[in-house]
Design a protein around this motif. Structure first.
Motif, PDB file in Angstrom:
ATOM      1  N   ALA A 294      34.896  47.833   7.539  1.00  0.00           N
ATOM      2  CA  ALA A 294      33.869  48.205   8.518  1.00  0.00           C
ATOM      3  C   ALA A 294      33.574  46.996   9.391  1.00  0.00           C
ATOM      4  N   THR A 295      32.952  47.231  10.515  1.00  0.00           N
ATOM      5  CA  THR A 295      32.632  46.107  11.393  1.00  0.00           C
ATOM      6  C   THR A 295      31.576  45.246  10.705  1.00  0.00           C
ATOM      7  N   GLY A 296      31.699  43.965  10.896  1.00  0.00           N
ATOM      8  CA  GLY A 296      30.757  43.056  10.269  1.00  0.00           C
ATOM      9  C   GLY A 296      31.211  42.576   8.900  1.00  0.00           C
ATOM     10  N   TYR A 297      32.201  43.231   8.313  1.00  0.00           N
ATOM     11  CA  TYR A 297      32.712  42.780   7.012  1.00  0.00           C
ATOM     12  C   TYR A 297      33.481  41.477   7.201  1.00  0.00           C
TER      13      TYR A 297
END
Lengths: 361, 286
Positions: A294-297
């Motif tokens: 996911a984005t931010g991972y």
């Protein structure tokens, strides 16, 4: 809730070294309280202060509101299960358990009734006439517990009593101790160096280092939100990545590793500044063997050193940015074969990683 | 080949032991038993009978001394135990490192000298013109010389002194083997000093107590020099009577009978001691 044990600023010095250094603790009635620490951290000294075998140089010990500093061990409402149990070898099981009742001048008829009842409660009915040497390790353990519990102490102290048992029996006794504590409702203070014992049994765990408490919290908090790098490292398995702080936003710190990669994790405390050295701790089970999902991972390239098969605890040993990492290897078929020396992607949710400033910066 | 070799080595190992038991223990005692039942009718005729044993019971001096020797030996053993126990506790549990070795060594030093010299040492201190008497006069506690020798107290002092080491060694050994946590558990569960001693420490030390007591009792019962030298002519000891029969009176028959009786006394006392304390000889002798 009223507290069974309340200590303030306990200090016990041996020469210039403080084995117990300003320890304060508050144990509510009926709880299972563990003191977890490596050997030599002062936990045994602390327990001996509570039992009355040793006196604190400073500080007060209150047991159910009564100051106990000058009270000798035989007058304290506290009993202790010793590391090697210290069952009296010259007495039968029944006499061992009856010893404390005899000291309290309990009449013989009632004494034998109470001995029989407590033996039943610990699951050893009818063994009064046996000699302690004839019992198995687990049975002796229970006799040692019964010998204390029959006196209905306010506080039961346990000094690593499971240390001498073999692994399988230890696992079994852990659960049993927890059940017994619930059944009797007695407050237990348990010391151990085995984090698994502390985690499984306790309501509250105090992590002790160099005579001081690093953190006092329920096991889950200790595991998920360690307050010091020592707790993060000592409680459960953890991976450590060290780097320089390059970004900070909304409690998430971004670290630049030696390899030039950037990873992120939750800040343990506010106050970290850009440019400081910091350590990021991430649990093996929080690492996913996939590119960022996911984005931010956060994600990291690593090369597999080897795989360590251990059933449900199987792990991948990998190297990233010059540091060794362990990741849990799921055994449910979701991950294909991981070949040694192949490259893999490791990713994680930054909320599950914790960042501490490096000591001395 | 191998079996016969091992049998040979077993025989070689056992032979000295068997010879010792046979020649020095069994044979003399059987001989003594035989002589004790001989009745000398004239210079060359001998018949069998229990005359010597009858003499023992009819002559009150014999059995009174016998009883007195037994009781005083018991008391000496008890006193030695009472004195040795705290010393053993200190050496085993409180002394550390070098101090422990030195203390044990100090207990051993008196045994460099023979019993005779050790006893003379006490006589120098206790006699009328001795050190204690001089000091008492010098400090003004006595007007004239005080004779502290030649009474039962002096005999018991000498006997306790001789037995102390043999009580200490087994006591220190058993107490050293005791886990300190047992004592702590004793207090933790509500015991005071006395109950912890009675219920935890003494039962644990019992094999040492019994083996020390047996050795000291036997030594005391069979000692000769100390009671004779320190007790003077009024303080009769049974071994002294045996000596008189054999050497002075040349009455070997009577001497042998008294010797057999002494052996029976010490065996019965040891057996009784073991029975009363619930110990077995095997456990006590390790």
């Amino acid at each position: 809730m009223d507290s069974d044990l309340f200590c303030t600023d306990l200090i016990r010095r041996f020469g210039s070294h403080a084995a117990v250094d300003r320890v304060s603790l508050d144990v509510p009635a009926g709880t299972f309280f563990s003191i977890l620490g490596p050997s030599g951290c002062g936990k045994t000294t602390l327990l001996r202060l509570l039992a009355g075998f040793d006196r604190p140089d400073e500080g007060d010990i209150h047991i159910r509101g009564q100051r106990m500093n000058e009270v000798p061990p035989n007058r304290r409402p506290v009993n202790m299960v010793f590391q090697h149990l210290a069952l009296f070898p010259t007495m039968s099981v029944g006499d061992n358990i009856g010893y404390g009742l005899r000291r309290k001048k309990v009449p013989a008829a009632e004494r034998s009734k109470r001995v029989a009842r407590v033996l039943e409660q610990v699951g050893l009915p009818g063994l009064e006439s046996r000699n302690p040497q004839q019992l198995s390790g687990g049975q002796r353990q229970r006799v040692a517990l019964a010998r204390c519990l029959v006196l209905e102490p306010t506080l039961l102290l346990l000094d690593e009593p499971l240390g001498a048992l073999d692994l399988k029996l230890r696992e079994q006794m852990k659960i049993e101790l927890k059940h017994l504590q619930k059944a009797f409702g007695t407050t237990f203070v348990y010391i151990t160096h085995d984090q698994s014992e502390a985690m499984v049994m306790s309501d509250q765990v105090a992590v002790m280092r160099n005579g001081q408490f690093d953190q006092v919290a329920p096991p889950e908090t200790l595991y998920r939100a360690p307050e010091t790098p020592f707790v993060a490292d000592f409680v459960g398995d953890n991976n450590r990545l060290s780097g320089e702080v390059v970004g900070l936003q909304e409690g998430i710190a971004e670290l630049l590793l030696a390899s030039g990669e950037r990873v992120s994790g939750k800040l343990a405390f506010p106050g970290l500044k850009v440019g400081q050295r910091a350590n990021l701790f991430i649990r093996p089970e929080s690492l996913m063997l996939t590119p960022a999902a996911a984005t931010g991972y956060a994600s990291l390239r690593a090369s597999v050193t080897t795989t360590l098969f251990d059933g449900a605890n199987s792990r991948v040993e990998a190297e990233a940015s010059g540091q060794t990492l362990f990741a849990r290897l799921p055994q449910d078929g979701s991950v294909g074969r991981v070949a040694p020396e192949s490259a893999i992607d490791l990713s994680w949710n930054p909320q599950l990683a914790t960042v501490f400033a490096e000591a001395g910066t | 080949m191998n079996a016969s070799a091992s049998r040979l080595s077993l025989c070689l190992l056992i032979t000295p032991f068997a010879l010792w038991i046979l020649l020095l223990v069994l044979l003399p005692h059987l001989q003594m038993l035989r002589v004790s039942f001989q009745v000398r009718e004239s210079w060359d005729t001998i018949s069998w009978g229990v005359q010597q044993y009858q003499n023992f019971f009819s002559e009150s001096y014999y059995w009174r001394t016998f009883l007195r020797t037994g009781l005083m030996s018991l008391f000496t053993t008890f006193l030695t135990l009472i004195i040795a126990f705290p010393i053993a506790w200190y050496i085993a549990k409180l002394a550390r490192g070098r101090a422990k070795g030195l203390l044990f060594f100090a207990c051993l030093i008196p045994f460099w000298a023979s019993e005779l010299v050790r006893t003379y040492g006490w006589m120098i201190l206790l006699r009328e013109s001795g050190l204690f008497s001089t000091w008492l006069q010098y400090l003004g506690f006595a007007d004239g010389p005080v004779e502290m020798l030649y009474n039962d107290v002096a005999v018991i002092i000498g006997l306790v002194y001789n037995g102390l080491l043999f009580m200490l060694v087994p006591l220190v050994t058993t107490l050293e083997g005791m886990d300190d946590n047992l004592v702590e558990a004793g207090y933790d569960l509500g015991g005071n000093h006395f109950t912890v001693l009675r219920e935890v420490v003494v039962p644990w030390a019992m094999p040492g107590v019994v083996s020390g007591s047996i050795v000291v009792f036997m030594l005391t019962l069979g000692s000769y020099l100390t009671p004779i030298l320190m007790g003077g002519k009024d303080s009769a000891w049974f071994t002294g009577q045996i000596f008189t029969q054999f050497i002075t009176r040349f009455n070997w028959e009577q001497g042998a009978a008294l010797g057999v009786l002494l052996l029976v006394l010490s065996s019965v006392m040891v057996w009784l001691g073991l029975r009363l304390t619930g110990q077995s000889l095997r456990k006590v002798m390790g």
